[in-house]
Design an enzyme around this catalytic site. Structure first.
Site: not given
Ligand code: IFM
Length: 483
Positions: A87, A131, A176, A306, A308, A387
């Site tokens: 991607r 992006h 995002e 996405n 984290y 992500e």
């Molecule tokens: O690096 C970023 C990405 O561009 C968008 N999502 C989170 C990642 C980590 O912060």
């Protein structure tokens, strides 16, 4: 496809569906470099990086991982890892330098060459149209708070679809949009660095509208087999306690962090509570034109998630765990201004557990909950984890290897969470780790390394980390060991 039953040899393994996509993700500004080549014009990130004090060390994406020149080597790396999908994003100012009008052929040719290279080694290209690198000219004319930017985005999507539609089957409109709207125009820690809550909300609506217009352009230009998605960084929100003030804080953050996107995109309607929470910041009646919600709510084929780390919130200071909560401890880069319009009273707390180099808590259960919550709310909606990954302070050994057991543990835990969600019925079609390469981490410059592959920036030498080998094995076996 349901999970296959374990076979003898793999009895102890967590086996993924045979058509599950194993991928890695990047974005244009973070890896390409070559910001002045082949007619590319500045994006808002080029300008932001040149503004003193905005990016750590005054760094920029000018050279980044030099992927524009080294894409063949990078595709070869992907092939060596045996990944099924890659991607990447298209840089808008590279392919349509002024943000309107004709395409820049040399820019488009780069993405044609990249895509052909991927297809030649059997890797499925997955493209994101946006992006975060808005052409500066469009920002000068108002940026995302201006409705015209959404219209321009629709045109740009048509142009890219015309050029690459014969080669790419899976498309994402935006990556995002929460960050683009609320970090870009609210807290200002991202480009273009504006800090007006009303503009942030206007930007969010025009990003949504841009998504809808782009979707319709993609449907018009692409074969019926092509699939379209959007990638959202939905916040997996946890109230600190069950106290009404904490539940109210969670509701507000859910409204302006998640449902501001999911409701119009998946249900064609903004949530009433969001409109009330933010009524003194923006005139929604004038902002939303008749037909906008219908445009935004056109069906998508897949939703990209996405994830984290989870988000822990409370309504008031408390004596309990994480009592030191603050208005800015939300993992989104601090700054004097809030990225949460209409939720100024909410406090953010550090979730328990170990953290990555970003200070983000490692919590795979958040990914499991996110997937299952979204699946429950939207039964049958196919999902992709577009992500997921972690930055750690990776240091090469004297012999040049990079041992990154923390990243392996992070990937392992999160893939196990995905497996569990699939076993519980969620339609997760694939997983893209962030990121293939170490890269430019926005306002943190090059200080955070998210890659499976280490990049030595002065020499641009690529060295796969131990996590790359681990992930390659998982992808090859379509399975991971149980935790
Ligand atoms: O690096 C970023 C990405 O561009 C968008 N999502 C989170 C990642 C980590 O912060």
């Amino acid at each position: 496809m349901p999970l296959p039953p374990p076979t003898d040899g793999a009895a102890a393994q967590l086996v993924f569906p045979s058509d599950f996509l194993w991928g890695a993700a990047t974005s244009a500004y973070q890896i390409e470099g070559a910001t002045k080549e082949d007619g590319r014009t500045p994006s808002i990130w080029d300008t932001f990086c040149r503004t003193p004090g905005k990016v750590l060390g005054g760094e920029s994406g000018d050279h980044a991982a030099d992927h524009y020149h080294r894409y063949r080597e990078d595709v070869a790396l992907l092939a060596r890892l045996g990944l099924g999908a890659y991607r990447f994003s298209v840089s808008w100012p590279r392919v349509q330098p002024t943000g309107r009008g004709p395409a820049a052929q040399r820019g488009l040719d780069f993405y044609r060459r990249l895509t052909d290279e991927l297809l030649a080694v059997g890797i499925q290209p997955v493209v994101s149209l946006y992006h975060w690198d808005l052409p500066q000219e469009l920002e000068d004319q108002g940026g995302w708070p201006a409705r015209d930017t959404a219209e321009r985005f629709g045109d740009y999507a048509a142009l890219v679809a015309e050029a690459l539609g014969d080669r790419i089957g899976l498309w994402a409109t935006l990556n995002e949009p929460w960050c683009a709207a609320f970090l870009g125009y609210g807290s200002g820690v991202h480009a273009p660095g504006r800090t007006d809550p009303g503009d942030a909300l206007r930007a969010a609506h025009h990003l949504n509208l841009g998504h809808g217009l782009a979707l319709s352009a993609l449907r018009a230009a692409l074969p019926a087999t092509a699939q379209a998605a959007i990638c959202l960084n939905l916040h997996q929100i946890r109230p600190l306690t069950d106290a009404p003030a904490d539940l109210e804080a969670a509701r507000r953050i859910d409204a302006v962090g998640n449902r501001i996107f999911t409701d119009p995109i998946l249900h064609g309607r903004y949530p009433d509570d969001l409109l009330l929470d933010t009524a003194d910041l923006v005139d929604w009646d004038t902002l939303i034109h008749p037909g906008d919600e219908q445009t935004i709510g056109a069906p998508i084929d897949l939703l990209g998630l996405n994830y984290y780390t989870p988000t822990l919130v409370s309504g008031t200071a408390s004596d309990g765990p994480g009592a030191e909560g603050s208005r800015r401890a939300d993992g989104h880069g601090g700054g004097e201004h809030s990225p949460w319009p209409g939720a100024d009273q909410v406090l953010f707390h550090q979730p328990p557990g170990t953290t990555t180099q970003m200070g983000w808590a490692v919590d795979p259960s958040g990914l499991y909950e996110l997937i299952t919550d979204v699946s429950r709310a939207h039964p049958g909606l196919p999902l992709l984890i577009t992500e997921n990954g972690a930055a750690f302070e990776d240091q090469p050994t004297p012999t040049g290897e990079i041992h990154d057991p923390q990243r392996i543990a992070y990937l392992h835990g999160h893939l196990a969470a995905v497996h569990r969600a699939i076993a519980d019925g969620a339609a997760v079609r694939g997983y893209f780790t962030w990121s293939l390469l170490d890269n430019f981490e926005w306002s943190y410059g090059y200080s955070k390394r998210f890659g499976l592959v280490h990049v030595d920036y002065p020499t641009q030498r690529r060295t796969p980390k131990a996590s790359a080998a681990w992930y390659a094995t998982a992808a090859r076996r379509h399975a991971i060991d149980p935790l």
